[in-house]
Scaffold this motif. Structure first.
Motif, mmCIF file in Angstrom:
data_model
loop_
_atom_site.group_PDB
_atom_site.id
_atom_site.type_symbol
_atom_site.label_atom_id
_atom_site.label_comp_id
_atom_site.label_asym_id
_atom_site.label_seq_id
_atom_site.Cartn_x
_atom_site.Cartn_y
_atom_site.Cartn_z
ATOM 1 N N MET A 11 0.648 -1.181 -0.012
ATOM 2 C CA MET A 11 0.022 -0.147 -0.021
ATOM 3 C C MET A 11 0.958 1.286 0.035
ATOM 4 O O MET A 11 1.799 1.245 0.332
ATOM 5 N N GLN A 12 0.275 2.304 -0.525
ATOM 6 C CA GLN A 12 1.049 3.570 -0.477
ATOM 7 C C GLN A 12 0.793 4.336 0.876
ATOM 8 O O GLN A 12 -0.530 4.279 1.347
ATOM 9 N N PRO A 17 -6.819 1.431 3.639
ATOM 10 C CA PRO A 17 -7.326 0.099 3.534
ATOM 11 C C PRO A 17 -8.301 -0.356 4.619
ATOM 12 O O PRO A 17 -8.319 0.386 5.729
ATOM 13 N N ARG A 18 -9.221 -1.467 4.250
ATOM 14 C CA ARG A 18 -9.815 -1.797 5.416
ATOM 15 C C ARG A 18 -9.581 -3.360 5.752
ATOM 16 O O ARG A 18 -9.681 -4.097 4.806
ATOM 17 N N HIS A 19 -9.398 -3.749 7.014
ATOM 18 C CA HIS A 19 -9.140 -5.064 7.374
ATOM 19 C C HIS A 19 -10.320 -5.746 7.794
ATOM 20 O O HIS A 19 -11.395 -5.126 8.356
ATOM 21 N N GLY A 84 -4.375 7.139 6.540
ATOM 22 C CA GLY A 84 -3.142 7.906 6.896
ATOM 23 C C GLY A 84 -1.985 6.886 7.199
ATOM 24 O O GLY A 84 -0.970 7.047 8.080
ATOM 25 N N LEU A 85 -1.824 6.015 6.290
ATOM 26 C CA LEU A 85 -1.008 4.875 6.499
ATOM 27 C C LEU A 85 0.420 5.455 6.421
ATOM 28 O O LEU A 85 0.878 6.283 5.884
ATOM 29 N N SER A 125 4.637 1.561 1.543
ATOM 30 C CA SER A 125 5.631 2.127 0.773
ATOM 31 C C SER A 125 5.461 3.839 0.462
ATOM 32 O O SER A 125 4.129 4.245 0.454
ATOM 33 N N SER A 126 6.477 4.471 0.687
ATOM 34 C CA SER A 126 6.556 5.663 0.498
ATOM 35 C C SER A 126 6.498 6.261 -1.230
ATOM 36 O O SER A 126 6.818 5.745 -1.945
#
Length: 126
Positions: A11-12, A17-19, A84-85, A125-126
């Motif tokens: 993911m970015q 996302p939702r778990h 806001g990962l 990943s950034s």
């Protein structure tokens, strides 16, 4: 007893996302649900939990304001909405179910939970 966790992947940073956490063929509606994660080389940490009634939640300081738990009894599923990962969210994320305490509360420690899923890998990943 096996729980099924899903929603991980590559993911970015900043993503949402939702778990999902489900117990196929069995009800988890009478259990509190906890989410935990373990990054490489680090200890397992509690991320969030929700009471069996859905009226009590807990969030670790590192995710407070960014993650939110909910549950849908009709679907026998609990959810963890991430937003806001950050890079530090990269880890193997587990869901777990437990009981034996108030239906309005949940436990922060992974040692209090009895049933576990196999985990879903999250790489940011950034």
């Amino acid at each position: 007893v096996q729980l099924q966790a899903s929603g991980g992947g590559l993911m970015q940073a900043g993503g949402s996302p939702r778990h999902s956490c489900a117990r196929a063929g069995h009800a988890v509606i009478d259990h509190a649900i906890g989410w935990f994660r373990q990054a490489p080389g680090k200890e397992r940490e509690g991320v969030s939990c929700i009471s069996s009634r859905g009226d009590g939640t807990y969030y670790a300081d590192s995710v407070k304001g960014r993650f939110a738990m909910s549950r849908d009894k009709a679907k026998n599923t609990a959810y963890l909405q991430l937003s806001g990962l950050k890079g530090e969210d990269t880890a193997l994320h587990y869901c777990a179910a437990g009981s034996g305490w108030s239906v309005h509360s949940c436990r922060r420690s992974w040692t209090d939970y009895h049933y576990w899923g196999q985990g879903t890998e999250v790489t940011v990943s950034s």
